[in-house]
Design a protein around this motif. Structure first.
Motif, PDB file in Angstrom:
ATOM      1  N   TRP A  34      20.626 -73.425  31.498  1.00 23.66           N
ATOM      2  CA  TRP A  34      21.762 -74.094  31.020  1.00 23.66           C
ATOM      3  C   TRP A  34      21.886 -75.452  31.757  1.00 23.66           C
ATOM      4  O   TRP A  34      22.468 -76.440  30.949  1.00 23.66           O
ATOM      5  CB  TRP A  34      23.122 -73.238  31.806  1.00 23.66           C
ATOM      6  CG  TRP A  34      24.504 -73.612  31.583  1.00 23.66           C
ATOM      7  CD1 TRP A  34      24.886 -74.318  30.301  1.00 23.66           C
ATOM      8  CD2 TRP A  34      25.455 -73.999  32.612  1.00 23.66           C
ATOM      9  NE1 TRP A  34      26.152 -74.685  30.577  1.00 23.66           N
ATOM     10  CE2 TRP A  34      26.581 -74.595  31.907  1.00 23.66           C
ATOM     11  CE3 TRP A  34      25.582 -73.614  34.014  1.00 23.66           C
ATOM     12  CZ2 TRP A  34      27.771 -74.527  32.472  1.00 23.66           C
ATOM     13  CZ3 TRP A  34      26.621 -73.688  34.470  1.00 23.66           C
ATOM     14  CH2 TRP A  34      27.795 -74.224  33.744  1.00 23.66           C
ATOM     15  N   MET A  35      21.465 -75.698  32.942  1.00 25.33           N
ATOM     16  CA  MET A  35      21.590 -77.332  33.236  1.00 25.33           C
ATOM     17  C   MET A  35      20.083 -77.837  33.238  1.00 25.33           C
ATOM     18  O   MET A  35      19.911 -78.716  34.028  1.00 25.33           O
ATOM     19  CB  MET A  35      21.773 -77.144  34.933  1.00 25.33           C
ATOM     20  CG  MET A  35      23.102 -76.667  35.127  1.00 25.33           C
ATOM     21  SD  MET A  35      23.911 -76.838  36.866  1.00 25.33           S
ATOM     22  CE  MET A  35      24.274 -78.403  36.818  1.00 25.33           C
ATOM     23  N   ASN A  36      19.326 -77.605  32.289  1.00 28.34           N
ATOM     24  CA  ASN A  36      17.992 -78.067  32.132  1.00 28.34           C
ATOM     25  C   ASN A  36      18.376 -79.528  31.572  1.00 28.34           C
ATOM     26  O   ASN A  36      19.298 -79.844  30.754  1.00 28.34           O
ATOM     27  CB  ASN A  36      17.299 -77.415  30.895  1.00 28.34           C
ATOM     28  CG  ASN A  36      16.122 -78.152  30.462  1.00 28.34           C
ATOM     29  OD1 ASN A  36      16.235 -79.028  29.664  1.00 28.34           O
ATOM     30  ND2 ASN A  36      15.012 -77.613  30.833  1.00 28.34           N
ATOM     31  N   LYS A  37      17.717 -80.707  31.818  1.00 27.12           N
ATOM     32  CA  LYS A  37      18.222 -81.930  31.649  1.00 27.12           C
ATOM     33  C   LYS A  37      17.998 -82.295  30.153  1.00 27.12           C
ATOM     34  O   LYS A  37      18.816 -83.147  29.701  1.00 27.12           O
ATOM     35  CB  LYS A  37      16.954 -82.997  32.466  1.00 27.12           C
ATOM     36  CG  LYS A  37      15.672 -82.960  31.876  1.00 27.12           C
ATOM     37  CD  LYS A  37      14.900 -83.985  32.595  1.00 27.12           C
ATOM     38  CE  LYS A  37      13.298 -83.982  32.113  1.00 27.12           C
ATOM     39  NZ  LYS A  37      12.477 -84.690  32.868  1.00 27.12           N
ATOM     40  N   GLY A  38      17.158 -81.573  29.485  1.00 29.14           N
ATOM     41  CA  GLY A  38      17.254 -81.721  28.085  1.00 29.14           C
ATOM     42  C   GLY A  38      18.273 -81.189  27.308  1.00 29.14           C
ATOM     43  O   GLY A  38      18.946 -81.781  26.453  1.00 29.14           O
ATOM     44  N   ASN A  39      18.609 -80.018  27.842  1.00 30.21           N
ATOM     45  CA  ASN A  39      19.918 -79.270  27.447  1.00 30.21           C
ATOM     46  C   ASN A  39      21.376 -80.404  27.659  1.00 30.21           C
ATOM     47  O   ASN A  39      22.134 -80.428  26.703  1.00 30.21           O
ATOM     48  CB  ASN A  39      20.296 -78.020  28.014  1.00 30.21           C
ATOM     49  CG  ASN A  39      19.084 -76.992  27.365  1.00 30.21           C
ATOM     50  OD1 ASN A  39      18.566 -77.080  26.328  1.00 30.21           O
ATOM     51  ND2 ASN A  39      19.044 -75.710  28.162  1.00 30.21           N
ATOM     52  N   MET A  40      21.399 -80.626  28.998  1.00 27.54           N
ATOM     53  CA  MET A  40      22.647 -81.359  29.328  1.00 27.54           C
ATOM     54  C   MET A  40      22.322 -82.704  28.347  1.00 27.54           C
ATOM     55  O   MET A  40      23.360 -83.133  28.113  1.00 27.54           O
ATOM     56  CB  MET A  40      22.515 -81.472  30.687  1.00 27.54           C
ATOM     57  CG  MET A  40      22.906 -80.170  31.456  1.00 27.54           C
ATOM     58  SD  MET A  40      22.667 -80.344  33.359  1.00 27.54           S
ATOM     59  CE  MET A  40      24.179 -81.434  33.476  1.00 27.54           C
ATOM     60  N   GLY A  41      21.150 -83.219  28.278  1.00 25.73           N
ATOM     61  CA  GLY A  41      21.160 -84.621  27.623  1.00 25.73           C
ATOM     62  C   GLY A  41      21.547 -84.407  26.288  1.00 25.73           C
ATOM     63  O   GLY A  41      22.214 -85.370  25.651  1.00 25.73           O
ATOM     64  N   ASN A  42      21.579 -83.349  25.434  1.00 28.30           N
ATOM     65  CA  ASN A  42      21.706 -83.152  23.952  1.00 28.30           C
ATOM     66  C   ASN A  42      23.262 -83.051  24.044  1.00 28.30           C
ATOM     67  O   ASN A  42      24.041 -83.627  23.038  1.00 28.30           O
ATOM     68  CB  ASN A  42      21.113 -81.666  23.286  1.00 28.30           C
ATOM     69  CG  ASN A  42      19.663 -82.043  23.138  1.00 28.30           C
ATOM     70  OD1 ASN A  42      19.328 -83.054  23.175  1.00 28.30           O
ATOM     71  ND2 ASN A  42      18.839 -80.754  23.216  1.00 28.30           N
ATOM     72  N   ILE A  43      23.928 -82.407  25.106  1.00 32.14           N
ATOM     73  CA  ILE A  43      25.368 -82.239  24.976  1.00 32.14           C
ATOM     74  C   ILE A  43      26.092 -83.512  25.008  1.00 32.14           C
ATOM     75  O   ILE A  43      26.797 -84.108  24.388  1.00 32.14           O
ATOM     76  CB  ILE A  43      25.720 -81.124  26.293  1.00 32.14           C
ATOM     77  CG1 ILE A  43      25.239 -79.868  25.901  1.00 32.14           C
ATOM     78  CG2 ILE A  43      27.306 -81.301  26.177  1.00 32.14           C
ATOM     79  CD1 ILE A  43      25.383 -78.799  26.868  1.00 32.14           C
ATOM     80  N   ILE A  44      25.287 -84.251  26.313  1.00 37.18           N
ATOM     81  CA  ILE A  44      26.039 -85.718  26.426  1.00 37.18           C
ATOM     82  C   ILE A  44      25.631 -86.553  25.109  1.00 37.18           C
ATOM     83  O   ILE A  44      26.685 -87.122  24.672  1.00 37.18           O
ATOM     84  CB  ILE A  44      25.214 -86.347  27.617  1.00 37.18           C
ATOM     85  CG1 ILE A  44      25.510 -85.754  28.935  1.00 37.18           C
ATOM     86  CG2 ILE A  44      25.507 -87.845  27.948  1.00 37.18           C
ATOM     87  CD1 ILE A  44      24.837 -85.967  30.326  1.00 37.18           C
ATOM     88  N   LEU A  48      29.006 -88.041  22.904  1.00 34.68           N
ATOM     89  CA  LEU A  48      28.872 -89.486  22.582  1.00 34.68           C
ATOM     90  C   LEU A  48      28.804 -89.945  21.429  1.00 34.68           C
ATOM     91  O   LEU A  48      29.664 -90.864  20.916  1.00 34.68           O
ATOM     92  CB  LEU A  48      28.022 -90.330  23.713  1.00 34.68           C
ATOM     93  CG  LEU A  48      28.477 -89.901  25.283  1.00 34.68           C
ATOM     94  CD1 LEU A  48      27.306 -90.788  25.977  1.00 34.68           C
ATOM     95  CD2 LEU A  48      29.661 -90.738  25.595  1.00 34.68           C
ATOM     96  N   ALA A  49      28.105 -89.486  20.721  1.00 35.59           N
ATOM     97  CA  ALA A  49      27.698 -89.768  19.198  1.00 35.59           C
ATOM     98  C   ALA A  49      29.243 -89.573  18.367  1.00 35.59           C
ATOM     99  O   ALA A  49      29.248 -90.350  17.507  1.00 35.59           O
ATOM    100  CB  ALA A  49      26.586 -88.856  18.575  1.00 35.59           C
ATOM    101  N   GLU A  50      29.875 -88.583  18.826  1.00 38.15           N
ATOM    102  CA  GLU A  50      31.119 -87.945  18.029  1.00 38.15           C
ATOM    103  C   GLU A  50      32.215 -89.012  18.422  1.00 38.15           C
ATOM    104  O   GLU A  50      32.924 -89.426  17.553  1.00 38.15           O
ATOM    105  CB  GLU A  50      31.636 -86.689  18.588  1.00 38.15           C
ATOM    106  CG  GLU A  50      30.892 -85.532  17.830  1.00 38.15           C
ATOM    107  CD  GLU A  50      31.269 -84.111  18.808  1.00 38.15           C
ATOM    108  OE1 GLU A  50      32.604 -84.128  19.426  1.00 38.15           O
ATOM    109  OE2 GLU A  50      30.557 -83.096  18.274  1.00 38.15           O
ATOM    110  N   GLN A  51      32.045 -89.823  19.436  1.00 36.19           N
ATOM    111  CA  GLN A  51      33.032 -91.012  19.705  1.00 36.19           C
ATOM    112  C   GLN A  51      32.266 -92.102  19.505  1.00 36.19           C
ATOM    113  O   GLN A  51      32.688 -93.310  19.811  1.00 36.19           O
ATOM    114  CB  GLN A  51      33.277 -90.793  21.302  1.00 36.19           C
ATOM    115  CG  GLN A  51      33.699 -89.715  21.627  1.00 36.19           C
ATOM    116  CD  GLN A  51      34.076 -89.489  23.172  1.00 36.19           C
ATOM    117  OE1 GLN A  51      34.243 -90.418  24.009  1.00 36.19           O
ATOM    118  NE2 GLN A  51      34.251 -88.284  23.670  1.00 36.19           N
ATOM    119  N   ASN A  52      31.183 -92.357  18.822  1.00 38.62           N
ATOM    120  CA  ASN A  52      30.355 -93.596  18.113  1.00 38.62           C
ATOM    121  C   ASN A  52      30.070 -94.401  19.318  1.00 38.62           C
ATOM    122  O   ASN A  52      30.098 -95.694  19.251  1.00 38.62           O
ATOM    123  CB  ASN A  52      31.282 -94.297  17.162  1.00 38.62           C
ATOM    124  CG  ASN A  52      31.628 -93.511  15.953  1.00 38.62           C
ATOM    125  OD1 ASN A  52      30.856 -92.713  15.297  1.00 38.62           O
ATOM    126  ND2 ASN A  52      32.737 -93.586  15.378  1.00 38.62           N
TER     127      ASN A  52
END
Length: 191
Positions: A34-44, A48-52
């Motif tokens: 769950w707290m894998n840097k890749g998984n967390m990076g994808n969520i972030i 952020l992409a949704e907010q342009n």
């Protein structure tokens, strides 16, 4: 049959090691999943992409790594605690004797030999894991990579040990060592 002693010091130490060990495993599983840097990076990155707001995947993974850092620092603290508990266990074993049979001694049953070897292997791997973890944090930077590899490999014993230990105790409690579970919780009852 040899009598197993469940005095207060042994019981407290057993449960302190067990809960610290489980906490360390929890932090490992969180870091891997769950707290894998890749998984967390994808969520972030996706949020952020949704907010342009543009952010590279690498930068998002770096932020994810920083978010999980406080959790991982508790893993290191738990490692120090486990090292102290391990040393206390070694000292207590030296003072009180081993809590299991010597597997090399003649006349020891196959069951007792198996149980003893499981504990010996557990303590060897735990000692290796603690040593390499300490060396990774406190040792020279030149050995950090190899210590990391050995540290990770030495933890592969954890889940099989927990499964073997749990089933072994349940089987023993239902068979020849009836009451062993209550003894490790409340101690030996006076006769």
């Amino acid at each position: 049959m040899r009598e197993i002693r469940f005095n207060l010091a042994s019981r407290l130490l057993h449960w302190a090691i067990a809960f610290t060990f489980l906490y360390i495993l929890l932090t490992v599983f969180l870091r891997m999943g769950w707290m894998n840097k890749g998984n967390m990076g994808n969520i972030i990155h996706e949020n952020l992409a949704e907010q342009n707001i543009p952010l590279s995947s690498d930068d998002a993974a770096s932020i994810g790594k920083k978010v999980r850092k406080p959790m991982w620092e508790t893993h290191i603290i738990a490692g120090y605690i486990m090292t102290g508990l391990f040393l206390i266990r070694i000292i207590l074993t030296w003072i009180q004797g081993m809590g299991f049979a010597n597997p090399l001694k003649a006349g020891v049953s196959q069951y007792e030999k198996f149980k003893s070897w499981v504990y010996i292997v557990f303590y060897l791997f735990l000692g290796t894991s603690l040593f390499t973890g300490l060396m990774k944090v406190l040792g020279p930077e030149s050995t950090e990579h190899i210590m990391e590899e050995i540290h990770v490999l030495s933890l592969y014993f954890a889940v099989p040990f927990i499964v073997l230990h749990t089933f072994g105790v349940l089987i023993a409690d239902a068979g020849s060592d009836r009451g062993i579970i209550s003894k490790i919780i409340s101690g030996d009852k006076p006769l």
